[in-house]
Design a protein around this motif. Sequence first.
Motif, PDB file in Angstrom:
ATOM      1  N   LEU A   1      -3.725   7.117  -3.017  1.00  0.00           N
ATOM      2  CA  LEU A   1      -3.601   5.976  -3.918  1.00  0.00           C
ATOM      3  C   LEU A   1      -3.915   6.412  -5.344  1.00  0.00           C
ATOM      4  N   THR A   2      -3.170   5.894  -6.293  1.00  0.00           N
ATOM      5  CA  THR A   2      -3.475   6.101  -7.707  1.00  0.00           C
ATOM      6  C   THR A   2      -4.197   4.849  -8.185  1.00  0.00           C
TER       7      THR A   2
ATOM      8  N   VAL B   1      -1.367  -1.760  -3.852  1.00  0.00           N
ATOM      9  CA  VAL B   1      -1.980  -1.773  -2.530  1.00  0.00           C
ATOM     10  C   VAL B   1      -3.327  -2.486  -2.602  1.00  0.00           C
ATOM     11  N   ILE B   2      -3.524  -3.442  -1.672  1.00  0.00           N
ATOM     12  CA  ILE B   2      -4.811  -4.129  -1.579  1.00  0.00           C
ATOM     13  C   ILE B   2      -5.470  -3.770  -0.251  1.00  0.00           C
ATOM     14  N   ASP B   3      -6.792  -3.792  -0.243  1.00  0.00           N
ATOM     15  CA  ASP B   3      -7.555  -3.578   0.980  1.00  0.00           C
ATOM     16  C   ASP B   3      -7.922  -4.957   1.515  1.00  0.00           C
ATOM     17  N   LEU B   4      -7.378  -5.319   2.676  1.00  0.00           N
ATOM     18  CA  LEU B   4      -7.644  -6.661   3.208  1.00  0.00           C
ATOM     19  C   LEU B   4      -9.111  -6.885   3.532  1.00  0.00           C
TER      20      LEU B   4
ATOM     21  N   LYS C   1      -6.685  -1.572  -4.542  1.00  0.00           N
ATOM     22  CA  LYS C   1      -7.128  -0.185  -4.437  1.00  0.00           C
ATOM     23  C   LYS C   1      -6.298   0.778  -5.269  1.00  0.00           C
ATOM     24  N   GLY C   2      -5.141   0.342  -5.744  1.00  0.00           N
ATOM     25  CA  GLY C   2      -4.303   1.203  -6.569  1.00  0.00           C
ATOM     26  C   GLY C   2      -2.838   0.981  -6.265  1.00  0.00           C
TER      27      GLY C   2
ATOM     28  N   MET D   1      -0.801  -3.718   2.209  1.00  0.00           N
ATOM     29  CA  MET D   1      -2.089  -4.230   2.671  1.00  0.00           C
ATOM     30  C   MET D   1      -2.698  -3.193   3.601  1.00  0.00           C
ATOM     31  N   ILE D   2      -3.900  -2.698   3.249  1.00  0.00           N
ATOM     32  CA  ILE D   2      -4.581  -1.722   4.096  1.00  0.00           C
ATOM     33  C   ILE D   2      -5.303  -2.469   5.215  1.00  0.00           C
ATOM     34  N   VAL D   3      -5.026  -2.041   6.463  1.00  0.00           N
ATOM     35  CA  VAL D   3      -5.652  -2.642   7.645  1.00  0.00           C
ATOM     36  C   VAL D   3      -6.246  -1.521   8.495  1.00  0.00           C
TER      37      VAL D   3
END
Length: 154
Positions: free
Chosen positions: A33-34, A56-59, A44-45, A88-90
């Motif tokens: 991730l940047t 990108v988001i971290d759920l 998150k980047g 979405m990071i899971v």
Amino acid sequence: MADEKKIIVFSLGQEEYGVEVEKVKTIERMQKLTRVPKTPVFIKGVINLRGVVIPVIDLRSRFGLPEKEYTDNSRMIIVSQGDIEVGMIVDSANDVTDIDGDLVENPPEIVGGIRAKYLDGIAKIGDRLLVLLNLEEVLNKQELMQLEELELGV
């Protein structure tokens, strides 16, 4: 009888969640991730996915759950909301299932520490409880505009 929905099932901790297949573009392994300065902590980047910059988001972070290290099971679910794509990071993406709309109930005020506004409903499938996400609230309008600016490099 209500319509049947196809749902992508994923996990955050011990809870299982779902998002409609129509809203999912792809499921990817974790990538580098940047980081983008001055964004909310849950963003998150961005990643470059086949030539497209995707925020990108971290759920876990979005829902106020404790963060944890990413593992080989961690996944990025790339979803479309409106005219933008967001990752979405899971913890893991488990399977695809069909849900009869009659099995979906309104969510209680809080499920696993997550407020009802983020939830579309709860589906009871056998002995499983599946929490269905409301993507419009997970990514509210103000945040969508902020993410669009990230994509456009404004």
